[in-house]
Write a protein that holds these residues in place. Structure first.
Motif, mmCIF file in Angstrom:
data_model
loop_
_atom_site.group_PDB
_atom_site.id
_atom_site.type_symbol
_atom_site.label_atom_id
_atom_site.label_comp_id
_atom_site.label_asym_id
_atom_site.label_seq_id
_atom_site.Cartn_x
_atom_site.Cartn_y
_atom_site.Cartn_z
ATOM 1 N N ARG A 32 0.824 -1.211 0.000
ATOM 2 C CA ARG A 32 0.000 0.000 0.000
ATOM 3 C C ARG A 32 0.857 1.259 0.000
ATOM 4 O O ARG A 32 0.540 2.242 -0.670
ATOM 5 C CB ARG A 32 -0.930 -0.002 1.218
ATOM 6 C CG ARG A 32 -2.116 -0.930 1.045
ATOM 7 C CD ARG A 32 -3.206 -0.664 2.059
ATOM 8 N NE ARG A 32 -2.830 -0.939 3.434
ATOM 9 C CZ ARG A 32 -2.938 -2.119 4.020
ATOM 10 N NH1 ARG A 32 -3.391 -3.155 3.339
ATOM 11 N NH2 ARG A 32 -2.597 -2.283 5.272
ATOM 12 N N ALA A 33 1.948 1.250 0.770
ATOM 13 C CA ALA A 33 2.801 2.439 0.865
ATOM 14 C C ALA A 33 3.576 2.708 -0.422
ATOM 15 O O ALA A 33 3.752 3.858 -0.820
ATOM 16 C CB ALA A 33 3.768 2.302 2.034
ATOM 17 N N SER A 34 4.057 1.646 -1.069
ATOM 18 C CA SER A 34 4.926 1.844 -2.231
ATOM 19 C C SER A 34 4.179 1.834 -3.561
ATOM 20 O O SER A 34 4.622 2.466 -4.528
ATOM 21 C CB SER A 34 6.016 0.765 -2.267
ATOM 22 O OG SER A 34 5.444 -0.501 -2.584
ATOM 23 N N GLY A 35 3.078 1.109 -3.625
ATOM 24 C CA GLY A 35 2.373 0.972 -4.888
ATOM 25 C C GLY A 35 3.125 0.128 -5.903
ATOM 26 O O GLY A 35 2.753 0.069 -7.079
ATOM 27 N N LEU A 36 4.208 -0.507 -5.471
ATOM 28 C CA LEU A 36 5.038 -1.313 -6.378
ATOM 29 C C LEU A 36 4.541 -2.752 -6.433
ATOM 30 O O LEU A 36 3.950 -3.250 -5.479
ATOM 31 C CB LEU A 36 6.489 -1.299 -5.900
ATOM 32 C CG LEU A 36 7.181 0.063 -5.903
ATOM 33 C CD1 LEU A 36 8.532 -0.044 -5.216
ATOM 34 C CD2 LEU A 36 7.346 0.575 -7.329
ATOM 35 N N PRO A 37 4.844 -3.465 -7.513
ATOM 36 C CA PRO A 37 4.510 -4.891 -7.571
ATOM 37 C C PRO A 37 5.327 -5.661 -6.532
ATOM 38 O O PRO A 37 6.420 -5.239 -6.139
ATOM 39 C CB PRO A 37 4.893 -5.302 -8.993
ATOM 40 C CG PRO A 37 5.687 -4.185 -9.564
ATOM 41 C CD PRO A 37 5.466 -2.971 -8.722
ATOM 42 N N GLU A 38 4.786 -6.793 -6.084
ATOM 43 C CA GLU A 38 5.402 -7.560 -5.004
ATOM 44 C C GLU A 38 6.847 -7.959 -5.304
ATOM 45 O O GLU A 38 7.675 -7.986 -4.393
ATOM 46 C CB GLU A 38 4.563 -8.816 -4.712
ATOM 47 C CG GLU A 38 4.946 -9.483 -3.415
ATOM 48 C CD GLU A 38 3.968 -10.567 -2.995
ATOM 49 O OE1 GLU A 38 4.443 -11.540 -2.400
ATOM 50 O OE2 GLU A 38 2.762 -10.441 -3.258
ATOM 51 N N ASP A 39 7.177 -8.240 -6.557
ATOM 52 C CA ASP A 39 8.539 -8.671 -6.882
ATOM 53 C C ASP A 39 9.556 -7.522 -6.780
ATOM 54 O O ASP A 39 10.759 -7.765 -6.751
ATOM 55 C CB ASP A 39 8.595 -9.331 -8.266
ATOM 56 C CG ASP A 39 8.237 -8.362 -9.386
ATOM 57 O OD1 ASP A 39 7.454 -7.421 -9.147
ATOM 58 O OD2 ASP A 39 8.745 -8.569 -10.509
ATOM 59 N N ARG A 40 9.085 -6.272 -6.709
ATOM 60 C CA ARG A 40 10.024 -5.140 -6.616
ATOM 61 C C ARG A 40 9.932 -4.352 -5.311
ATOM 62 O O ARG A 40 10.837 -3.581 -5.009
ATOM 63 C CB ARG A 40 9.741 -4.167 -7.780
ATOM 64 C CG ARG A 40 10.221 -4.687 -9.104
ATOM 65 C CD ARG A 40 10.335 -3.605 -10.171
ATOM 66 N NE ARG A 40 10.390 -2.264 -9.638
ATOM 67 C CZ ARG A 40 9.750 -1.220 -10.170
ATOM 68 N NH1 ARG A 40 9.033 -1.359 -11.252
ATOM 69 N NH2 ARG A 40 9.854 -0.018 -9.644
#
Length: 177
Positions: A32-40
């Motif tokens: 939620r904080a980063s908005g990045l995909p799980e692999d990154r």
């Protein structure tokens, strides 16, 4: 080793279990904080990654606080005293009372009453719930009835007992001296 001490092996196993339990929560918070995909999302700035883990531990800390308060209230409901709660937590009785103010039930009505029998008379002591002051009412050996002066509330059960005792002495049969 005291009964409530934890061995190094037990502590290590506990910490590992807590870390394992934290991973899904920290992952959700990080996503939620980063908005990045799980692999990154874990390959980003180490400060941000560490802060996500810290935020997860804050949630765990809050949950542990709620659970310990619940355990203290449960023990108190079964009759544990603040002294016992403090001993289990490694703090003083006063510290336990401050940490869990509602854990131990107030004294029963029986503890908020008392009787003084002196000089052939009897006085009943009671805690007035509306004011929190101690009062007394009694009958001396000579048959005289008396009560605590309405303008002079007593601050403790002992103080009320002292006034009741003085009344009973004053209204004893015969010479008390």
């Amino acid at each position: 080793m005291a009964a409530n001490e934890v061995t190094h092996t037990e502590l290590t196993a506990l910490e590992q279990s807590l870390c394992d339990a934290l991973v899904p929560l920290a992952t959700a918070l990080r996503a939620r904080a980063s908005g990045l995909p799980e692999d990154r999302m874990w390959a980003e700035d180490p400060v941000e990654v560490s802060l996500s883990a810290l935020a997860g531990w804050k949630v765990v800390d809050s949950a542990v606080s709620r659970l310990t308060a619940r355990a203290a209230r449960t023990a108190g409901s079964y009759g544990a005293s603040y002294e016992q709660l403090g001993a289990a937590w490694g703090i003083t009785r006063q510290g336990a009372r401050k940490k869990w103010p509602d854990a131990v039930d107030r004294p029963s009505a029986a503890a908020e009453r008392g009787t003084v029998e002196l000089f052939g008379g009897t006085a009943e002591l009671f805690l007035e719930s509306s004011s929190g002051s101690w009062r007394w009412t009694g009958r001396g050996a000579d048959g005289t009835d008396g009560t605590a002066d309405g303008g002079s509330p007593c601050g403790s059960k002992e103080e009320a007992a002292a006034y009741a005792g003085a009344f009973l002495k004053e209204h004893a049969e015969g010479d008390v001296g």
